[in-house]
Motif scaffolding. Sequence first.
Motif, PDB file in Angstrom:
ATOM      1  N   TYR A   1       0.820  -1.215   0.000  1.00  0.00           N
ATOM      2  CA  TYR A   1       0.000   0.000   0.000  1.00  0.00           C
ATOM      3  C   TYR A   1       0.850   1.260   0.000  1.00  0.00           C
ATOM      4  CZ  TYR A   1      -3.934  -2.995   1.223  1.00  0.00           C
ATOM      5  OH  TYR A   1      -4.896  -3.964   1.221  1.00  0.00           O
TER       6      TYR A   1
ATOM      7  N   ALA B   1       2.058  12.080   2.014  1.00  0.00           N
ATOM      8  CA  ALA B   1       1.908  10.728   1.475  1.00  0.00           C
ATOM      9  C   ALA B   1       3.283  10.134   1.230  1.00  0.00           C
ATOM     10  CB  ALA B   1       1.090  10.739   0.198  1.00  0.00           C
TER      11      ALA B   1
ATOM     12  N   ALA C   1      -4.420   6.820   5.950  1.00  0.00           N
ATOM     13  CA  ALA C   1      -5.145   6.167   4.868  1.00  0.00           C
ATOM     14  C   ALA C   1      -4.203   5.314   4.033  1.00  0.00           C
ATOM     15  CB  ALA C   1      -5.817   7.207   3.984  1.00  0.00           C
TER      16      ALA C   1
ATOM     17  N   SER D   1      -3.712   3.279   0.235  1.00  0.00           N
ATOM     18  CA  SER D   1      -4.151   3.263  -1.148  1.00  0.00           C
ATOM     19  C   SER D   1      -3.506   2.092  -1.884  1.00  0.00           C
ATOM     20  CB  SER D   1      -3.750   4.566  -1.831  1.00  0.00           C
ATOM     21  OG  SER D   1      -3.983   4.505  -3.216  1.00  0.00           O
TER      22      SER D   1
ATOM     23  N   PHE E   1      -2.120   5.293  -5.677  1.00  0.00           N
ATOM     24  CA  PHE E   1      -2.672   6.619  -5.923  1.00  0.00           C
ATOM     25  C   PHE E   1      -2.071   7.292  -7.148  1.00  0.00           C
ATOM     26  CE2 PHE E   1       0.158   7.482  -2.054  1.00  0.00           C
ATOM     27  CZ  PHE E   1       1.274   7.860  -2.775  1.00  0.00           C
TER      28      PHE E   1
ATOM     29  N   TYR F   1      -1.998  11.527  -5.126  1.00  0.00           N
ATOM     30  CA  TYR F   1      -1.655  11.249  -3.737  1.00  0.00           C
ATOM     31  C   TYR F   1      -2.408  12.144  -2.767  1.00  0.00           C
ATOM     32  CZ  TYR F   1       1.352  15.191  -4.883  1.00  0.00           C
ATOM     33  OH  TYR F   1       1.837  16.397  -5.319  1.00  0.00           O
TER      34      TYR F   1
ATOM     35  N   TYR G   1      -7.839   6.672  -2.037  1.00  0.00           N
ATOM     36  CA  TYR G   1      -7.457   5.899  -0.867  1.00  0.00           C
ATOM     37  C   TYR G   1      -8.584   4.928  -0.540  1.00  0.00           C
ATOM     38  CZ  TYR G   1      -3.445   8.898  -0.208  1.00  0.00           C
ATOM     39  OH  TYR G   1      -2.254   9.551  -0.381  1.00  0.00           O
TER      40      TYR G   1
ATOM     41  N   TRP H   1      -9.217   3.632   5.685  1.00  0.00           N
ATOM     42  CA  TRP H   1      -9.013   4.782   6.573  1.00  0.00           C
ATOM     43  C   TRP H   1      -9.002   4.342   8.022  1.00  0.00           C
ATOM     44  CZ3 TRP H   1      -8.372   9.804   4.778  1.00  0.00           C
ATOM     45  CH2 TRP H   1      -8.552   9.976   3.405  1.00  0.00           C
TER      46      TRP H   1
END
Length: 125
Positions: free
Chosen positions: A32, A50, A97, A99, A102, A106, A112, A115
């Motif tokens: 992720y 991010a 979060a 993703s 992304f 981002y 995403y 959470w």
Amino acid sequence: QVQLVESGGGLVQAGGSLRLSCKASGRTFNSYEMGWFRQAPGKEQEFVAAISRSGGTTYYTDSVKGRFTISRDGAKSTVYLQMNSLTPEDTAVYYCAASHEFTYYYNDVRHYNYWGQGTQVTVSS
């Protein structure tokens, strides 16, 4: 699927520091890309920082550049947000979060997939 649990929030005086942690469940953390967002009272949720899967690429919103640092530890399945020189304007609930990917987005919440519940950061003047 991954579950995210934030910690490390609290009350700090202006100029102080906090380090937020976000621990991910499961064994797929390294797959992720991760991000931090925040939401202040009466305001929309905004992107903070991010980090890529490898940790080699990081992104920041302009207002935190030079003050905040995002990092990740794959062995601990944890992403961190080191926050220095805090100001009252940093007061917000901070969300971690995850993703799947992304790409260039981002800073877009729609990219995403998972959470955390959020952790409160309050900076007093």
